[in-house]
Design a protein around this motif. Sequence first.
Motif, PDB file in Angstrom:
ATOM      1  N   VAL A  60     -29.352  41.185  16.001  1.00  0.00           N
ATOM      2  CA  VAL A  60     -31.262  40.373  15.398  1.00  0.00           C
ATOM      3  C   VAL A  60     -30.823  39.407  16.000  1.00  0.00           C
ATOM      4  O   VAL A  60     -30.072  38.757  16.683  1.00  0.00           O
ATOM      5  N   GLY A  61     -32.719  38.378  15.967  1.00  0.00           N
ATOM      6  CA  GLY A  61     -32.298  36.877  16.600  1.00  0.00           C
ATOM      7  C   GLY A  61     -34.040  36.728  16.588  1.00  0.00           C
ATOM      8  O   GLY A  61     -34.181  36.032  16.090  1.00  0.00           O
ATOM      9  N   HIS A  62     -34.629  38.156  17.034  1.00  0.00           N
ATOM     10  CA  HIS A  62     -36.465  38.047  16.875  1.00  0.00           C
ATOM     11  C   HIS A  62     -36.242  38.368  15.734  1.00  0.00           C
ATOM     12  O   HIS A  62     -36.072  38.866  15.020  1.00  0.00           O
ATOM     13  N   ALA A  63     -37.657  37.707  14.784  1.00  0.00           N
ATOM     14  CA  ALA A  63     -37.851  38.467  13.861  1.00  0.00           C
ATOM     15  C   ALA A  63     -38.564  39.387  12.820  1.00  0.00           C
ATOM     16  O   ALA A  63     -39.168  40.607  14.638  1.00  0.00           O
ATOM     17  N   SER A  64     -38.668  40.565  11.679  1.00  0.00           N
ATOM     18  CA  SER A  64     -39.382  40.905  11.501  1.00  0.00           C
ATOM     19  C   SER A  64     -38.900  42.399  11.751  1.00  0.00           C
ATOM     20  O   SER A  64     -40.096  42.960  11.774  1.00  0.00           O
ATOM     21  N   GLY A 105     -36.735  37.255   5.183  1.00  0.00           N
ATOM     22  CA  GLY A 105     -37.982  35.603   4.605  1.00  0.00           C
ATOM     23  C   GLY A 105     -38.988  35.655   4.664  1.00  0.00           C
ATOM     24  O   GLY A 105     -40.172  36.850   5.164  1.00  0.00           O
ATOM     25  N   ASP A 106     -39.792  34.349   4.360  1.00  0.00           N
ATOM     26  CA  ASP A 106     -41.545  34.380   4.379  1.00  0.00           C
ATOM     27  C   ASP A 106     -41.973  34.769   5.823  1.00  0.00           C
ATOM     28  O   ASP A 106     -43.455  35.116   5.939  1.00  0.00           O
ATOM     29  N   GLY A 107     -41.600  33.452   6.813  1.00  0.00           N
ATOM     30  CA  GLY A 107     -41.748  33.881   7.413  1.00  0.00           C
ATOM     31  C   GLY A 107     -41.654  34.953   8.453  1.00  0.00           C
ATOM     32  O   GLY A 107     -42.815  35.204   8.735  1.00  0.00           O
ATOM     33  N   TRP A 124     -34.254  20.402  10.192  1.00  0.00           N
ATOM     34  CA  TRP A 124     -32.818  21.244   9.685  1.00  0.00           C
ATOM     35  C   TRP A 124     -32.650  22.406  10.218  1.00  0.00           C
ATOM     36  O   TRP A 124     -32.451  22.614   9.545  1.00  0.00           O
ATOM     37  N   HIS A 125     -33.821  22.804  10.927  1.00  0.00           N
ATOM     38  CA  HIS A 125     -33.954  24.340  10.760  1.00  0.00           C
ATOM     39  C   HIS A 125     -32.495  25.002  11.601  1.00  0.00           C
ATOM     40  O   HIS A 125     -31.958  25.973  11.520  1.00  0.00           O
ATOM     41  N   GLY A 126     -33.211  23.962  12.915  1.00  0.00           N
ATOM     42  CA  GLY A 126     -32.020  24.241  13.546  1.00  0.00           C
ATOM     43  C   GLY A 126     -30.797  23.240  14.565  1.00  0.00           C
ATOM     44  O   GLY A 126     -31.873  22.724  15.962  1.00  0.00           O
ATOM     45  N   PRO A 166     -47.807  31.555  18.093  1.00  0.00           N
ATOM     46  CA  PRO A 166     -47.053  31.786  16.905  1.00  0.00           C
ATOM     47  C   PRO A 166     -45.807  31.490  16.556  1.00  0.00           C
ATOM     48  O   PRO A 166     -44.914  31.997  16.434  1.00  0.00           O
ATOM     49  N   ALA A 167     -46.369  30.661  15.479  1.00  0.00           N
ATOM     50  CA  ALA A 167     -45.221  29.639  14.754  1.00  0.00           C
ATOM     51  C   ALA A 167     -44.374  29.269  15.174  1.00  0.00           C
ATOM     52  O   ALA A 167     -42.999  29.345  14.748  1.00  0.00           O
ATOM     53  N   MET A 168     -44.314  28.232  16.674  1.00  0.00           N
ATOM     54  CA  MET A 168     -43.196  27.372  17.105  1.00  0.00           C
ATOM     55  C   MET A 168     -44.488  26.360  17.254  1.00  0.00           C
ATOM     56  O   MET A 168     -44.313  25.966  18.596  1.00  0.00           O
ATOM     57  N   CYS A 193     -46.282  36.835  15.128  1.00  0.00           N
ATOM     58  CA  CYS A 193     -46.586  37.695  15.772  1.00  0.00           C
ATOM     59  C   CYS A 193     -46.888  37.833  17.144  1.00  0.00           C
ATOM     60  O   CYS A 193     -48.038  37.363  16.862  1.00  0.00           O
ATOM     61  N   GLU A 194     -46.520  37.652  17.923  1.00  0.00           N
ATOM     62  CA  GLU A 194     -46.592  37.138  19.079  1.00  0.00           C
ATOM     63  C   GLU A 194     -47.781  38.235  20.081  1.00  0.00           C
ATOM     64  O   GLU A 194     -48.791  37.531  20.518  1.00  0.00           O
ATOM     65  N   ASP A 195     -48.523  39.645  19.285  1.00  0.00           N
ATOM     66  CA  ASP A 195     -48.945  40.606  19.539  1.00  0.00           C
ATOM     67  C   ASP A 195     -50.829  39.799  19.286  1.00  0.00           C
ATOM     68  O   ASP A 195     -51.743  39.412  20.045  1.00  0.00           O
ATOM     69  N   THR A 219     -39.175  34.995  25.887  1.00  0.00           N
ATOM     70  CA  THR A 219     -38.143  36.233  25.017  1.00  0.00           C
ATOM     71  C   THR A 219     -39.218  36.850  23.610  1.00  0.00           C
ATOM     72  O   THR A 219     -39.173  37.796  23.829  1.00  0.00           O
ATOM     73  N   PHE A 220     -40.051  35.492  23.704  1.00  0.00           N
ATOM     74  CA  PHE A 220     -41.135  36.562  22.847  1.00  0.00           C
ATOM     75  C   PHE A 220     -42.213  37.289  22.888  1.00  0.00           C
ATOM     76  O   PHE A 220     -42.877  37.940  22.560  1.00  0.00           O
ATOM     77  N   LEU A 221     -42.596  36.286  24.438  1.00  0.00           N
ATOM     78  CA  LEU A 221     -44.075  37.289  24.683  1.00  0.00           C
ATOM     79  C   LEU A 221     -43.331  38.491  25.051  1.00  0.00           C
ATOM     80  O   LEU A 221     -44.676  39.224  24.834  1.00  0.00           O
ATOM     81  N   GLN A 222     -42.183  39.306  25.566  1.00  0.00           N
ATOM     82  CA  GLN A 222     -41.137  40.557  25.099  1.00  0.00           C
ATOM     83  C   GLN A 222     -42.524  41.700  24.320  1.00  0.00           C
ATOM     84  O   GLN A 222     -42.793  42.578  24.274  1.00  0.00           O
ATOM     85  N   ARG A 223     -42.574  40.862  23.151  1.00  0.00           N
ATOM     86  CA  ARG A 223     -43.540  41.742  21.940  1.00  0.00           C
ATOM     87  C   ARG A 223     -44.299  41.527  22.148  1.00  0.00           C
ATOM     88  O   ARG A 223     -45.371  42.480  21.384  1.00  0.00           O
ATOM     89  N   ALA A 224     -45.126  40.803  23.311  1.00  0.00           N
ATOM     90  CA  ALA A 224     -47.234  41.532  22.913  1.00  0.00           C
ATOM     91  C   ALA A 224     -47.599  41.850  24.374  1.00  0.00           C
ATOM     92  O   ALA A 224     -48.311  41.402  24.837  1.00  0.00           O
TER      93      ALA A 224
HETATM   94  N1  TPP Z   1     -40.434  35.078  17.152  1.00  0.00           N
HETATM   95  C1  TPP Z   1     -40.298  36.324  16.448  1.00  0.00           C
HETATM   96  C2  TPP Z   1     -40.592  37.262  17.204  1.00  0.00           C
HETATM   97  N2  TPP Z   1     -38.817  35.634  16.476  1.00  0.00           N
HETATM   98  C3  TPP Z   1     -38.255  34.442  16.091  1.00  0.00           C
HETATM   99  N3  TPP Z   1     -36.787  34.436  15.628  1.00  0.00           N
HETATM  100  C4  TPP Z   1     -38.912  33.498  16.149  1.00  0.00           C
HETATM  101  C5  TPP Z   1     -39.985  33.977  16.822  1.00  0.00           C
HETATM  102  C6  TPP Z   1     -38.795  31.801  15.991  1.00  0.00           C
HETATM  103  N4  TPP Z   1     -37.850  31.474  15.002  1.00  0.00           N
HETATM  104  C7  TPP Z   1     -36.912  31.962  13.999  1.00  0.00           C
HETATM  105  S1  TPP Z   1     -36.678  31.870  12.644  1.00  0.00           S
HETATM  106  C8  TPP Z   1     -39.076  31.112  12.244  1.00  0.00           C
HETATM  107  C9  TPP Z   1     -38.928  31.694  13.436  1.00  0.00           C
HETATM  108  C10 TPP Z   1     -40.467  31.688  13.687  1.00  0.00           C
HETATM  109  C11 TPP Z   1     -38.827  31.159  11.195  1.00  0.00           C
HETATM  110  C12 TPP Z   1     -38.221  32.584  10.210  1.00  0.00           C
HETATM  111  O1  TPP Z   1     -38.766  32.497   8.880  1.00  0.00           O
HETATM  112  P1  TPP Z   1     -38.219  33.077   7.435  1.00  0.00           P
HETATM  113  O2  TPP Z   1     -38.364  34.142   8.337  1.00  0.00           O
HETATM  114  O3  TPP Z   1     -38.838  32.084   6.141  1.00  0.00           O
HETATM  115  O4  TPP Z   1     -36.866  32.102   7.440  1.00  0.00           O
HETATM  116  P2  TPP Z   1     -36.414  30.695   7.125  1.00  0.00           P
HETATM  117  O5  TPP Z   1     -35.827  30.349   8.398  1.00  0.00           O
HETATM  118  O6  TPP Z   1     -37.397  30.132   6.232  1.00  0.00           O
HETATM  119  O7  TPP Z   1     -35.867  30.759   5.888  1.00  0.00           O
END
Ligand code: TPP
Length: 617
Positions: free
Chosen positions: A114-118, A145-147, A293-295, A336-338, A361-363, A386-391
């Motif tokens: 992984v690396g991309h979310a969801s 995660g909730d994100g 401090w996320h990254g 989209p969340a960035m 949700c890049e789409d 890399t995330f535009l690949q999702r859309a």
């Molecule tokens: N879009 C996609 C498809 N994948 C990603 N990894 C990101 C954007 C960038 N990204 C990495 S972690 C993150 C984002 C937006 C937040 C994730 O939040 P959450 O799932 O709640 O985990 P937390 O870091 O809060 O523990």
Amino acid sequence: MGSVLDQVDTPEDLKRLSEAELLQLAEELRSEIIRVTAQNGGHLASSLGAVELIVALHRVFNSPTDRILFDVGHQAYAHKLLTGRKDRFHTIRKEGGLSGFTKVSESPHDAITVGHASTSLANALGMALARDLRGETYKIVAVIGDGALTGGMALAALNKIGELQKDLLIILNDNEMSISQNVGALNRHFRTLQVQKWVQDAERFGRGVLERISPKLYEMADRAKEAAKLVLHQENPFYAWGLRYVGPVDGHDLKSLIYLLEHLKSLKGPTILHVVTKKGKGYKVAESDPVYWHGPPGFDPQNPQKIKKGYSWSQAFGDAVTELAHLEPRLFVITPAMREGSGLVKYSQTHPDRYLDVGICEDVAVTTGAGLALRGMKPVVAIYSTFLQRAYDQVIHDVAIENLDVILAIDRAGLVGADGPTHHGVFDIAYLRTVPNLTIAAPKDALELRAMLKKALEVGGPIAIRYPRDTVDPAPEGVWPEIAWGTWEVLKEGREAYILAFGKTLRYALEAAGEDPRVGVVNARFIKPLDEAMLARLARGFKLVTVEDHQAMGGFGSAVLEALARLELKPEIRVLGLPDRFIEHGGIPSLHAKAGIDAAGIRRALAALGVTLTASE
Ligand code: TPP
């Protein structure tokens, strides 16, 4: 007590530890995560927040027989430390070292790459289907995660999980944060659930008692009953989805987590355990500023300070659109969340009514852009390559077919370094180049980025502007240079050969050419359409080298070769780009050198064409 972590080589070793030892282990994991992240940079706050959860999971489940899936995989540092990788943990994110995410080829304990979310829930569903068809009986646990749950892919998978009723456990790790504050209606609902739970507990125990005993609440309660009672209610959205819901519970209360997991692990059907955690838990600075401090890059663990990074392309973009929105009232920016990563903090504060964070949700980002464009606005979708690949389908289906005025501001184009193959932005030219109506441009500096953004608003249609993960000199405010749309620019004349480069590789091209009068350099800033007039002129008189920070296959060099074939021109030419394999994580200059797209690589290509240059060190 000596070090507990020293005694843990596999998750099996956790089964022997006492409660006190497990608590100490959690603290030792935290220290190790802080120590190594301070050196290497990395996903600190997310990993600190998931320590107790990961200890509890490995105590209760039997990895690698049981499959534990981590969504995004950035929060799994404790998992790496507990699954036979503590001796290599100091190499995380370094070239040749451990990946910053979970990776199937790295460890049998990593259930998904992984690396991309969801992606965890659909993967978990697939695994549950496979397990049952093959008559196997292991457990499947997805941690999301909730994100990450704001992603359509996760929600669509939940829909199917609820229907099929396979046995699996989903742990919703809710820290109220994506990278920024989380967004969306579900997030709002989680906050309501949390408050409801506090009220319930307060009624049951009396507010004073609750304050004294929390977070040890569940230790005192009759636990079996507690777990059963928490199975909620009609108004819970998961209930409508057909999922058993348990929570919200304290995700740092290790003993209660272990207790709950023991009870939940053998339940039939899908269950969601909603745990509430604190991002950055146990490290003051990270708790109080989880966004930074996320990254973080490296830091001094004794004296953790924010590092002022150089001015980035993302900031150059953010500054440009913040200013441009004053000139163009139809401009609207979507992320989209960035927000932070895309340089949009100032924009979001200056133009809150023309700003939208749709979640991960890049789409949705791209198609919301289409909707805005259809009704007279000028949307800019700020998105990582890399995330535009999702859309991709949304770019074609919702934007390009009707030639809508949607600007894709593509950040992190090219190799991105420590995040590795899931994040390298090296496919966008190839996948966008084939889409009719779409223009692709790449500025050489912040001023050219401003020129392109401004002109893109005038020209209209779908326009992708790509720029790298890098620093750049800031451009002066209020300056909007004109740009001749679709043209390349000769930066240096040459007598024998020309290097055609754009964006990041232009620097390498100029370095390779040095002062040598034989070699010229062209800023090939429009990748689609190409400046065919200039290409034809150069192809008639000179040898050519194309160079790009992108896959060679299907990229800019391919576009040049196709154009030359069409023009029936046959110059001596070399095409430099990334090879047809995934590039692992590492330092960007080093990865570029290995791929042969740096100055030395360009000189080698020129030498192969008979133009031998010496390095100008
Ligand atoms: N879009 C996609 C498809 N994948 C990603 N990894 C990101 C954007 C960038 N990204 C990495 S972690 C993150 C984002 C937006 C937040 C994730 O939040 P959450 O799932 O709640 O985990 P937390 O870091 O809060 O523990």
